[in-house]
Design a protein around this motif. Structure first.
Motif, PDB file in Angstrom:
ATOM      1  N   ASP A  85       0.752  -1.264  -0.048  1.00  0.00           N
ATOM      2  CA  ASP A  85      -0.062  -0.094   0.142  1.00  0.00           C
ATOM      3  C   ASP A  85       0.889   1.252   0.046  1.00  0.00           C
ATOM      4  OD1 ASP A  85      -2.293   1.678   0.051  1.00  0.00           O
ATOM      5  OD2 ASP A  85      -2.690   1.622   1.993  1.00  0.00           O
ATOM      6  N   LEU A  86       1.787   1.519  -0.837  1.00  0.00           N
ATOM      7  CA  LEU A  86       2.625   2.467  -0.950  1.00  0.00           C
ATOM      8  C   LEU A  86       2.257   3.906  -1.595  1.00  0.00           C
ATOM      9  CD1 LEU A  86       5.783   0.598  -2.334  1.00  0.00           C
ATOM     10  CD2 LEU A  86       5.552   1.260  -0.024  1.00  0.00           C
ATOM     11  N   GLY A  87       0.917   3.714  -2.176  1.00  0.00           N
ATOM     12  CA  GLY A  87       0.264   4.783  -2.885  1.00  0.00           C
ATOM     13  C   GLY A  87       1.111   5.038  -4.105  1.00  0.00           C
ATOM     14  N   SER A  88       1.094   6.320  -4.804  1.00  0.00           N
ATOM     15  CA  SER A  88       1.767   6.398  -5.949  1.00  0.00           C
ATOM     16  C   SER A  88       2.111   7.790  -6.111  1.00  0.00           C
ATOM     17  CB  SER A  88       0.842   6.079  -7.102  1.00  0.00           C
ATOM     18  OG  SER A  88      -0.403   6.709  -7.281  1.00  0.00           O
ATOM     19  N   ALA A  89       2.939   8.176  -7.352  1.00  0.00           N
ATOM     20  CA  ALA A  89       2.940   9.702  -7.660  1.00  0.00           C
ATOM     21  C   ALA A  89       1.629  10.334  -7.947  1.00  0.00           C
ATOM     22  CB  ALA A  89       4.024   9.783  -8.681  1.00  0.00           C
ATOM     23  N   GLY A  90       0.769   9.485  -8.313  1.00  0.00           N
ATOM     24  CA  GLY A  90      -0.419  10.142  -8.796  1.00  0.00           C
ATOM     25  C   GLY A  90      -1.239   9.234  -9.584  1.00  0.00           C
ATOM     26  N   LYS A  91      -2.211   9.475 -10.156  1.00  0.00           N
ATOM     27  CA  LYS A  91      -3.422   8.598 -11.031  1.00  0.00           C
ATOM     28  C   LYS A  91      -3.629   9.349 -12.305  1.00  0.00           C
ATOM     29  CE  LYS A  91      -6.396   6.039  -9.158  1.00  0.00           C
ATOM     30  NZ  LYS A  91      -7.557   5.421  -8.435  1.00  0.00           N
ATOM     31  N   GLU A 138     -14.849   7.834 -12.433  1.00  0.00           N
ATOM     32  CA  GLU A 138     -14.607   6.589 -11.558  1.00  0.00           C
ATOM     33  C   GLU A 138     -13.383   6.513 -11.217  1.00  0.00           C
ATOM     34  OE1 GLU A 138     -14.172   2.035 -12.626  1.00  0.00           O
ATOM     35  OE2 GLU A 138     -14.737   3.473 -14.590  1.00  0.00           O
ATOM     36  N   HIS A 139     -12.338   7.107 -11.718  1.00  0.00           N
ATOM     37  CA  HIS A 139     -10.862   6.978 -11.124  1.00  0.00           C
ATOM     38  C   HIS A 139     -10.257   7.818 -10.593  1.00  0.00           C
ATOM     39  CE1 HIS A 139     -10.489   2.985 -13.261  1.00  0.00           C
ATOM     40  NE2 HIS A 139     -11.103   3.752 -14.241  1.00  0.00           N
ATOM     41  N   LYS A 140     -10.871   9.190 -10.508  1.00  0.00           N
ATOM     42  CA  LYS A 140     -10.621  10.361  -9.939  1.00  0.00           C
ATOM     43  C   LYS A 140      -9.227  10.775  -9.992  1.00  0.00           C
ATOM     44  CE  LYS A 140     -14.266  10.383  -6.700  1.00  0.00           C
ATOM     45  NZ  LYS A 140     -15.066   9.189  -7.174  1.00  0.00           N
ATOM     46  N   PRO A 141      -8.821  10.633 -11.357  1.00  0.00           N
ATOM     47  CA  PRO A 141      -7.183  11.219 -11.465  1.00  0.00           C
ATOM     48  C   PRO A 141      -6.681  12.710 -11.317  1.00  0.00           C
ATOM     49  CG  PRO A 141      -8.306  11.374 -13.582  1.00  0.00           C
ATOM     50  CD  PRO A 141      -9.478  11.086 -12.383  1.00  0.00           C
ATOM     51  N   THR A 142      -5.600  12.605 -10.683  1.00  0.00           N
ATOM     52  CA  THR A 142      -4.771  13.850 -10.855  1.00  0.00           C
ATOM     53  C   THR A 142      -4.395  14.360 -12.360  1.00  0.00           C
ATOM     54  OG1 THR A 142      -2.654  12.817 -10.442  1.00  0.00           O
ATOM     55  CG2 THR A 142      -3.958  13.305  -8.396  1.00  0.00           C
ATOM     56  N   ARG A 170     -13.788  19.693 -13.824  1.00  0.00           N
ATOM     57  CA  ARG A 170     -12.724  20.122 -14.522  1.00  0.00           C
ATOM     58  C   ARG A 170     -11.570  20.371 -13.671  1.00  0.00           C
ATOM     59  NH1 ARG A 170      -8.468  21.047 -15.667  1.00  0.00           N
ATOM     60  NH2 ARG A 170      -7.590  22.150 -17.820  1.00  0.00           N
ATOM     61  N   ASP A 171     -11.969  21.140 -12.496  1.00  0.00           N
ATOM     62  CA  ASP A 171     -10.979  21.781 -11.628  1.00  0.00           C
ATOM     63  C   ASP A 171     -10.260  20.414 -10.743  1.00  0.00           C
ATOM     64  OD1 ASP A 171     -11.476  24.245 -12.659  1.00  0.00           O
ATOM     65  OD2 ASP A 171     -12.734  24.772 -11.051  1.00  0.00           O
ATOM     66  N   GLN A 172     -10.632  19.131 -10.640  1.00  0.00           N
ATOM     67  CA  GLN A 172     -10.225  18.323 -10.056  1.00  0.00           C
ATOM     68  C   GLN A 172      -8.919  17.487 -10.543  1.00  0.00           C
ATOM     69  OE1 GLN A 172     -13.658  15.455  -9.122  1.00  0.00           O
ATOM     70  NE2 GLN A 172     -15.072  17.143  -8.557  1.00  0.00           N
ATOM     71  N   MET A 173      -8.580  17.948 -11.891  1.00  0.00           N
ATOM     72  CA  MET A 173      -7.266  17.238 -12.412  1.00  0.00           C
ATOM     73  C   MET A 173      -6.575  18.416 -13.193  1.00  0.00           C
ATOM     74  SD  MET A 173      -9.752  15.173 -14.873  1.00  0.00           S
ATOM     75  CE  MET A 173     -11.072  15.298 -13.705  1.00  0.00           C
ATOM     76  N   ALA A 174      -5.406  17.808 -13.765  1.00  0.00           N
ATOM     77  CA  ALA A 174      -4.912  18.722 -14.645  1.00  0.00           C
ATOM     78  C   ALA A 174      -4.860  17.900 -15.916  1.00  0.00           C
ATOM     79  CB  ALA A 174      -3.167  18.707 -14.303  1.00  0.00           C
ATOM     80  N   VAL A 175      -5.000  18.812 -17.048  1.00  0.00           N
ATOM     81  CA  VAL A 175      -5.234  17.932 -18.307  1.00  0.00           C
ATOM     82  C   VAL A 175      -3.799  18.285 -19.087  1.00  0.00           C
ATOM     83  CG1 VAL A 175      -6.345  18.173 -20.982  1.00  0.00           C
ATOM     84  CG2 VAL A 175      -7.513  18.403 -18.627  1.00  0.00           C
ATOM     85  N   ILE A 176      -3.235  17.081 -19.816  1.00  0.00           N
ATOM     86  CA  ILE A 176      -1.949  17.071 -20.641  1.00  0.00           C
ATOM     87  C   ILE A 176      -2.478  16.583 -21.927  1.00  0.00           C
ATOM     88  CG2 ILE A 176      -1.271  15.140 -19.633  1.00  0.00           C
ATOM     89  CD1 ILE A 176       1.630  15.850 -20.005  1.00  0.00           C
ATOM     90  N   ILE A 177      -1.979  17.185 -23.094  1.00  0.00           N
ATOM     91  CA  ILE A 177      -2.240  16.938 -24.287  1.00  0.00           C
ATOM     92  C   ILE A 177      -1.179  16.608 -24.914  1.00  0.00           C
ATOM     93  CG2 ILE A 177      -4.522  18.005 -24.060  1.00  0.00           C
ATOM     94  CD1 ILE A 177      -3.477  20.085 -26.163  1.00  0.00           C
ATOM     95  N   GLY A 178      -0.877  15.819 -26.223  1.00  0.00           N
ATOM     96  CA  GLY A 178      -0.028  16.004 -26.970  1.00  0.00           C
ATOM     97  C   GLY A 178      -0.476  15.109 -28.306  1.00  0.00           C
TER      98      GLY A 178
END
Length: 214
Positions: A85-91, A138-142, A170-178
């Motif tokens: 249960d180490l967690g992670s850098a984010g989801k 569903e996954h509540k990503p960062t 929208r404000d619950q996560m950062a959006v990255i595009i490429g």
């Protein structure tokens, strides 16, 4: 232990899938701490791969081999890490937008983020706007990542961001595009938080973004 970590990083940067899995399994059999294998062996190795790619010292086929090796090692480590249960850098939720069937860049970015310690949910290619919203709920990503390789599908990125706004998340996560046709100007135009010119730089850019918000 230090010799195991060196072997892990070395096998990873060489893209040697079978050797890396063997070294990771042997280290676990010798009671190595799974988190140490990840944080002190695999992650530094993947960071080195990303740096070499950015510097032009590695090319796409080599990076894909390294990413495949990383993925194989994580298949072995993931059950052990989950127990701790180490967690992670984010989801992260990542996918290719509707109408676009390209997946190599998106999959490589997903592997890079997983290599950086993120829990990654890859929803695949040709995903309609509502699928991104459903996955985000569903996954509540960062971090939510979108890829487009066609100029005709780029506008879908803006539509997804608008759908996130309409859903009130929208404000619950950062959006990255490429993607090849995507630019910094386009990212700013549609309200994305981060533009990544390639998968190799995406992790660093995301890290810099979150550090600036801390």
């Amino acid at each position: 232990m230090s010799s195991d970590l060196g072997k892990i990083s070395d096998a990873l940067t060489k893209g040697n899938v079978d050797e890396l899995k063997e070294v990771v399994q042997q280290a676990l059999d010798n009671d190595a701490v799974p988190a140490d294998l990840l944080n002190k062996g695999l992650l530094p190795g993947m960071e080195a791969v990303g740096q070499k790619w950015k510097n032009g010292e590695m090319f796409m086929p080599e990076v894909l081999r390294c990413a495949k090796a990383m993925s194989g090692a994580m298949d072995i480590l993931r059950p052990r890490l989950a127990k701790e249960d180490l967690g992670s850098a984010g989801k992260m939720v990542i996918g290719t937008v509707s109408g676009d069937l390209h997946d190599i860049g998106k999959d490589l970015a997903a592997m890079m983020f997983e290599g950086a310690g993120y829990e990654v949910v890859n929803i695949g290619i040709d995903q309609p706007n509502e699928k991104f919203v459903e996955a985000a709920k569903e996954h509540k990503p960062t971090l939510l990542g979108m890829s487009a390789l066609l100029t005709t599908t780029m506008p879908r990125m803006g539509e997804v961001i608008n759908s996130l706004k309409e859903a009130g998340i929208r404000d619950q996560m950062a959006v990255i595009i490429g993607g090849a046709p995507v630019t910094q100007e386009f990212a700013e135009e549609i309200g994305a938080d981060i533009y990544a010119p390639n998968a190799g730089s995406a992790v660093d850019l995301a890290r810099e973004y979150f550090e600036s918000k801390a």
